[in-house]
Design an enzyme around this catalytic site. Structure first.
Site, PDB file in Angstrom:
ATOM      1  N   LYS A 308     -38.815 -13.181  -6.067  1.00 30.87           N
ATOM      2  CA  LYS A 308     -37.151 -13.130  -4.904  1.00 30.87           C
ATOM      3  C   LYS A 308     -36.738 -12.987  -3.876  1.00 30.87           C
ATOM      4  O   LYS A 308     -35.831 -14.516  -3.451  1.00 30.87           O
ATOM      5  CB  LYS A 308     -36.734 -11.509  -5.504  1.00 30.87           C
ATOM      6  CG  LYS A 308     -36.997 -10.824  -6.848  1.00 30.87           C
ATOM      7  CD  LYS A 308     -36.801  -8.940  -6.953  1.00 30.87           C
ATOM      8  CE  LYS A 308     -37.681  -8.395  -6.015  1.00 30.87           C
ATOM      9  NZ  LYS A 308     -39.350  -8.294  -6.182  1.00 30.87           N
ATOM     10  N   ARG A 385     -32.631  -1.162  -9.410  1.00 28.84           N
ATOM     11  CA  ARG A 385     -33.895  -1.262 -10.160  1.00 28.84           C
ATOM     12  C   ARG A 385     -33.695  -0.365 -11.792  1.00 28.84           C
ATOM     13  O   ARG A 385     -34.356  -0.191 -12.081  1.00 28.84           O
ATOM     14  CB  ARG A 385     -34.569  -0.909  -9.891  1.00 28.84           C
ATOM     15  CG  ARG A 385     -35.196  -1.669  -8.014  1.00 28.84           C
ATOM     16  CD  ARG A 385     -36.491  -2.081  -7.634  1.00 28.84           C
ATOM     17  NE  ARG A 385     -36.670  -2.387  -6.132  1.00 28.84           N
ATOM     18  CZ  ARG A 385     -37.636  -3.614  -6.486  1.00 28.84           C
ATOM     19  NH1 ARG A 385     -38.603  -3.165  -6.957  1.00 28.84           N
ATOM     20  NH2 ARG A 385     -37.314  -3.937  -5.597  1.00 28.84           N
ATOM     21  N   ARG A 420     -50.028 -12.902   0.255  1.00 29.52           N
ATOM     22  CA  ARG A 420     -48.089 -13.040   0.902  1.00 29.52           C
ATOM     23  C   ARG A 420     -49.150 -12.733   2.021  1.00 29.52           C
ATOM     24  O   ARG A 420     -49.208 -11.595   2.476  1.00 29.52           O
ATOM     25  CB  ARG A 420     -47.784 -12.186   0.003  1.00 29.52           C
ATOM     26  CG  ARG A 420     -46.285 -12.147   1.291  1.00 29.52           C
ATOM     27  CD  ARG A 420     -45.219 -11.830   0.222  1.00 29.52           C
ATOM     28  NE  ARG A 420     -45.318 -10.071  -0.670  1.00 29.52           N
ATOM     29  CZ  ARG A 420     -44.281  -9.481  -1.435  1.00 29.52           C
ATOM     30  NH1 ARG A 420     -42.935  -9.811  -2.068  1.00 29.52           N
ATOM     31  NH2 ARG A 420     -44.775  -8.329  -1.490  1.00 29.52           N
ATOM     32  N   ARG A 455     -48.295  -6.805   4.486  1.00 26.67           N
ATOM     33  CA  ARG A 455     -47.531  -5.680   4.175  1.00 26.67           C
ATOM     34  C   ARG A 455     -48.297  -4.825   3.181  1.00 26.67           C
ATOM     35  O   ARG A 455     -49.398  -4.758   2.440  1.00 26.67           O
ATOM     36  CB  ARG A 455     -46.627  -5.683   3.071  1.00 26.67           C
ATOM     37  CG  ARG A 455     -45.186  -6.000   2.871  1.00 26.67           C
ATOM     38  CD  ARG A 455     -43.962  -6.312   2.676  1.00 26.67           C
ATOM     39  NE  ARG A 455     -43.964  -5.633   1.070  1.00 26.67           N
ATOM     40  CZ  ARG A 455     -42.782  -5.814   0.168  1.00 26.67           C
ATOM     41  NH1 ARG A 455     -42.506  -7.038   0.206  1.00 26.67           N
ATOM     42  NH2 ARG A 455     -43.330  -5.314  -0.859  1.00 26.67           N
ATOM     43  N   ARG A 466     -46.865  -0.907  -9.214  1.00 25.65           N
ATOM     44  CA  ARG A 466     -45.264  -1.466  -9.172  1.00 25.65           C
ATOM     45  C   ARG A 466     -44.760  -1.688  -9.755  1.00 25.65           C
ATOM     46  O   ARG A 466     -43.874  -1.627 -10.185  1.00 25.65           O
ATOM     47  CB  ARG A 466     -44.903  -1.944  -7.510  1.00 25.65           C
ATOM     48  CG  ARG A 466     -44.495  -1.982  -6.293  1.00 25.65           C
ATOM     49  CD  ARG A 466     -45.201  -2.311  -4.890  1.00 25.65           C
ATOM     50  NE  ARG A 466     -44.766  -3.440  -4.666  1.00 25.65           N
ATOM     51  CZ  ARG A 466     -45.388  -4.480  -3.851  1.00 25.65           C
ATOM     52  NH1 ARG A 466     -46.057  -4.190  -3.544  1.00 25.65           N
ATOM     53  NH2 ARG A 466     -44.565  -5.455  -3.892  1.00 25.65           N
TER      54      ARG A 466
HETATM   55  P1  AP5 Z   1     -41.549 -12.985  -2.530  1.00 26.00           P
HETATM   56  O1  AP5 Z   1     -40.411 -14.279  -2.505  1.00 26.00           O
HETATM   57  O2  AP5 Z   1     -41.878 -12.298  -1.830  1.00 26.00           O
HETATM   58  O3  AP5 Z   1     -41.382 -11.997  -3.950  1.00 26.00           O
HETATM   59  P2  AP5 Z   1     -40.077 -10.737  -4.213  1.00 26.00           P
HETATM   60  O4  AP5 Z   1     -40.180 -10.771  -5.443  1.00 26.00           O
HETATM   61  O5  AP5 Z   1     -39.373 -10.958  -2.724  1.00 26.00           O
HETATM   62  O6  AP5 Z   1     -41.229 -10.171  -3.653  1.00 26.00           O
HETATM   63  P3  AP5 Z   1     -41.705  -7.961  -2.879  1.00 26.00           P
HETATM   64  O7  AP5 Z   1     -42.477  -7.782  -2.813  1.00 26.00           O
HETATM   65  O8  AP5 Z   1     -40.781  -8.037  -1.651  1.00 26.00           O
HETATM   66  O9  AP5 Z   1     -40.331  -7.583  -4.768  1.00 26.00           O
HETATM   67  P4  AP5 Z   1     -40.538  -6.176  -5.270  1.00 26.00           P
HETATM   68  O10 AP5 Z   1     -39.591  -5.699  -5.676  1.00 26.00           O
HETATM   69  O11 AP5 Z   1     -41.980  -5.348  -5.238  1.00 26.00           O
HETATM   70  O12 AP5 Z   1     -40.563  -5.460  -3.570  1.00 26.00           O
HETATM   71  P5  AP5 Z   1     -39.220  -4.730  -2.138  1.00 26.00           P
HETATM   72  O13 AP5 Z   1     -39.522  -5.626  -1.044  1.00 26.00           O
HETATM   73  O14 AP5 Z   1     -38.262  -5.050  -3.002  1.00 26.00           O
HETATM   74  O15 AP5 Z   1     -43.016 -13.801  -3.190  1.00 26.00           O
HETATM   75  C1  AP5 Z   1     -44.148 -13.533  -3.238  1.00 26.00           C
HETATM   76  C2  AP5 Z   1     -45.065 -14.373  -2.407  1.00 26.00           C
HETATM   77  O16 AP5 Z   1     -45.698 -15.728  -3.824  1.00 26.00           O
HETATM   78  C3  AP5 Z   1     -45.400 -15.250  -1.780  1.00 26.00           C
HETATM   79  O17 AP5 Z   1     -45.662 -14.594  -0.873  1.00 26.00           O
HETATM   80  C4  AP5 Z   1     -44.849 -16.332  -1.561  1.00 26.00           C
HETATM   81  O18 AP5 Z   1     -44.754 -17.438  -0.673  1.00 26.00           O
HETATM   82  C5  AP5 Z   1     -45.160 -16.510  -2.991  1.00 26.00           C
HETATM   83  N1  AP5 Z   1     -43.957 -17.170  -4.143  1.00 26.00           N
HETATM   84  C6  AP5 Z   1     -42.718 -17.235  -3.747  1.00 26.00           C
HETATM   85  N2  AP5 Z   1     -42.299 -17.916  -5.314  1.00 26.00           N
HETATM   86  C7  AP5 Z   1     -43.294 -19.267  -5.707  1.00 26.00           C
HETATM   87  C8  AP5 Z   1     -43.638 -20.047  -7.165  1.00 26.00           C
HETATM   88  N3  AP5 Z   1     -43.367 -20.386  -7.389  1.00 26.00           N
HETATM   89  N4  AP5 Z   1     -44.572 -20.280  -6.954  1.00 26.00           N
HETATM   90  C9  AP5 Z   1     -45.838 -19.822  -6.199  1.00 26.00           C
HETATM   91  N5  AP5 Z   1     -45.771 -18.677  -5.152  1.00 26.00           N
HETATM   92  C10 AP5 Z   1     -44.099 -18.350  -5.023  1.00 26.00           C
HETATM   93  O19 AP5 Z   1     -38.927  -3.077  -2.718  1.00 26.00           O
HETATM   94  C11 AP5 Z   1     -40.407  -2.668  -2.143  1.00 26.00           C
HETATM   95  C12 AP5 Z   1     -40.382  -1.472  -2.285  1.00 26.00           C
HETATM   96  O20 AP5 Z   1     -39.746  -0.886  -1.628  1.00 26.00           O
HETATM   97  C13 AP5 Z   1     -40.810  -1.439  -3.678  1.00 26.00           C
HETATM   98  O21 AP5 Z   1     -41.588  -1.164  -4.829  1.00 26.00           O
HETATM   99  C14 AP5 Z   1     -39.751   0.119  -3.419  1.00 26.00           C
HETATM  100  O22 AP5 Z   1     -40.645   1.490  -3.726  1.00 26.00           O
HETATM  101  C15 AP5 Z   1     -38.736   0.137  -2.488  1.00 26.00           C
HETATM  102  N6  AP5 Z   1     -37.511  -0.076  -3.413  1.00 26.00           N
HETATM  103  C16 AP5 Z   1     -36.665  -1.601  -3.262  1.00 26.00           C
HETATM  104  N7  AP5 Z   1     -35.622  -1.047  -3.990  1.00 26.00           N
HETATM  105  C17 AP5 Z   1     -35.591  -0.332  -4.823  1.00 26.00           C
HETATM  106  C18 AP5 Z   1     -34.877   0.439  -5.524  1.00 26.00           C
HETATM  107  N8  AP5 Z   1     -33.633  -0.296  -5.646  1.00 26.00           N
HETATM  108  N9  AP5 Z   1     -34.567   1.647  -6.174  1.00 26.00           N
HETATM  109  C19 AP5 Z   1     -35.993   2.480  -5.407  1.00 26.00           C
HETATM  110  N10 AP5 Z   1     -36.949   2.002  -4.941  1.00 26.00           N
HETATM  111  C20 AP5 Z   1     -36.778   0.214  -4.227  1.00 26.00           C
END
Ligand code: AP5
Length: 507
Positions: A308, A385, A420, A455, A466
């Site tokens: 994402k 979400r 990552r 992270r 997750r």
């Molecule tokens: P990356 O682009 O970082 O992936 P991402 O989908 O953004 O991953 P996140 O871990 O940020 O998603 P998440 O939903 O778990 O966490 P968030 O921060 O939103 O890519 C990942 C890796 O893969 C990178 O190293 C990248 O280089 C590599 N990559 C990407 N694309 C690739 C490809 N095509 N091929 C190869 N490699 C690739 O949320 C964190 C926490 O916050 C949650 O767990 C929750 O506790 C809380 N939270 C956030 N939003 C809410 C909500 N709306 N409601 C409740 N809790 C929430």
């Protein structure tokens, strides 16, 4: 009824012996209530003060109610007081404590169905209601005499409607969250001008303006004035192409209200290439001078580490959107030890759980209502979400134009998470294998590698949790936005994924 009449009379400004106006009596004060109780309830000293207090704070109601459940023998219930009776349901009339009068339908104690409200200010609304708020079709006559006849939602003008000003000006068109937004026509009576165009956040952004002599011009608008390349079609068949120079802004731009006059006519005109109207049809002028790009609001959703954030970088760069990542916002809040919500969120995040809806919703709603998001458009990453979060968005008029859902296998995700790394200096996301740092304007590869961080929640154990949290809410986003969403296979090269997303966003 006698008490209500006396309370309302006391609320009005009083005149003293010299005929000068005095402040209204404080009807919630002990002194007034005591005096009224003595005057009207001399024989019922206990009921009197209570009845007056109730009318002062809650008003009066005559009408139907939800059938009363069985009352246990011996329990005394006085049906005169709302606080002790069942919720209003069906037809009824309420005399509100401030002088408002509502006559209409109720459900579960709230205005619901058809009803008419006369507010203490003098404004009158007749129309539909839902859960206590104006909804559906309705007509409002405001205290100053202006009217709005059209669609309502959540108590505000929303949908198609006609606003008629007291000076005879009229807007017929689309509304969004109480503001003119979308296509509409504004008739400015005094100067005989008709604007047919596009409004955004209550402001005219482009229009064909027809003048009283039948000639017209096509232009974009800023701050109520035509600006930039524009074209005139004269009533004698001649066409002039030119340029409007926007007037200098004097200090801060004032907030425009519905009562503000329509945009003024052109002030400064430059250039003026003269020609015949032939070949330059009205349609071509409209396309050339009035086309406005609609604001793009995008939601990107998917399991953890599906990419994402990686796709978000490309999207915001290409379309100039404001990137709102709930994960980033929460992580920033967790780093601030004085931020109570942040500390509460930290526990959930480190456990791999979603943070509670009530904690995240208000943060996101407040952010998306800020000026930059409203004007530039937004990319919402990681929200909604849950079904509750999706429903809250609609309630606050936060509606995406496109939704991208990434799908990716669990094993790929675990591999992506473990490699990552984040560059704290630039905010860029890297992967030790798939997207390693290279020499760039951010520094040499070695320098960037040196400062990369991981992270706290990027452990295999946490990511499995997750993934489970994502799986249990997986369909929430898709169900809420099924008509505007595209599912993308994220288990491919990021360049291929980006091309697919780009095609979808530009459709
Ligand atoms: P990356 O682009 O970082 O992936 P991402 O989908 O953004 O991953 P996140 O871990 O940020 O998603 P998440 O939903 O778990 O966490 P968030 O921060 O939103 O890519 C990942 C890796 O893969 C990178 O190293 C990248 O280089 C590599 N990559 C990407 N694309 C690739 C490809 N095509 N091929 C190869 N490699 C690739 O949320 C964190 C926490 O916050 C949650 O767990 C929750 O506790 C809380 N939270 C956030 N939003 C809410 C909500 N709306 N409601 C409740 N809790 C929430």
């Amino acid at each position: 009824m006698q008490v209500w009449t006396k309370v309302q009379a006391a609320r009005k400004p009083q005149k003293n012996e010299d005929g000068e106006e005095e402040d209204p009596i404080d009807v919630s004060g002990e002194e007034f209530q005591q005096q009224l109780a003595e005057e009207l309830y001399a024989g019922e000293p206990t009921e009197g003060p209570f009845a007056i207090k109730r009318i002062v704070s809650m008003g009066l109601y005559f009408g139907e109610r939800t059938p009363r459940p069985e009352v246990a023998p011996g329990v005394k219930v006085d049906p005169a007081f709302d606080t002790e009776v069942t919720p209003k349901k069906g037809m009824g009339v309420t005399l509100g404590p401030e002088g408002d009068v509502y006559a209409g339908e109720y459900k579960a104690g709230k205005r619901h169905g058809r009803g008419a409200l006369r507010a203490a200010t003098g404004a009158v609304y007749v129309g539909g209601w839902e859960e206590g708020k104006k909804s559906g079709q309705g007509r409002m006559t405001y205290a100053d005499g202006s009217t709005y006849d059209g669609a309502w939602k959540q108590g505000v003008r929303h949908g198609r409607g006609t606003y008629t000003h007291t000076n005879g000006d009229m807007y017929v068109g689309e509304w969004w969250a109480n503001q003119k937004q979308g296509q509409g026509r504004y008739c400015q009576k005094a100067q005989g001008l008709m604007y047919e165009g596009t409004w955004k956040l209550g402001k005219l952004v482009s229009a064909k303006v027809t003048m009283s002599d039948g000639s017209c011009f096509f232009s974009k608008f800023e701050g109520g004035r035509p600006v930039g390349p524009s074209g005139f079609a004269m009533s004698n068949g001649a066409a002039i192409m030119g340029n409007f120079k926007g007037a200098e802004k004097a200090g801060e731009e004032e907030e425009e209200t519905e009562e503000a006059a329509a945009p003024p006519p052109p002030s400064t005109w430059e250039g003026g290439e003269l020609g015949a109207v032939d070949g330059m049809t009205e349609q071509r002028m409209r396309e050339q001078y009035c086309t406005v790009k609609p604001t793009l609001n995008v939601v990107i959703s998917g399991p953890p580490a599906s990419g994402k954030g990686t796709a978000a970088e490309e999207i915001v760069k290409a379309y100039g959107l404001v990137h709102v990542s709930t994960g980033d916002m929460l992580r920033a809040a967790t780093e601030d030890e004085s931020n109570e919500d942040g500390q509460k969120a930290k526990e959930f995040m480190n456990e791999g759980q979603l943070v509670p809806d009530e904690l995240i919703i208000s943060i996101v709603v407040a952010r998306l209502q800020q000026k930059d998001c409203l004007e530039k458009g937004w990319l919402l990453d990681g929200f909604p979400r849950t079904a509750v979060q999706a429903a809250e968005m609609q309630k606050h008029f936060i509606v995406p134009t496109k939704v991208v859902i990434l799908e990716c296998g669990d094993d790929v995700i675990v591999e992506r998470i473990s490699g990552r790394r984040l560059d704290p200096q630039t905010g860029k996301i890297y992967h030790l294998t798939f997207n390693a740092p290279a020499d760039s304007e951010d520094g040499t590869a070695a320098e960037i590698m040196e400062r990369l961080t991981q992270r706290e929640d990027d452990t295999e154990e946490t990511v499995r949790k997750r993934l489970a949290a994502y799986a249990s809410n997986k369909t929430a986003v898709q169900d809420a936005f099924s008509n505007i969403c595209m599912v993308v296979d994220a288990n491919r090269d990021k360049g291929v994924i980006w091309e697919e997303i780009k095609t979808f966003l530009e459709q």
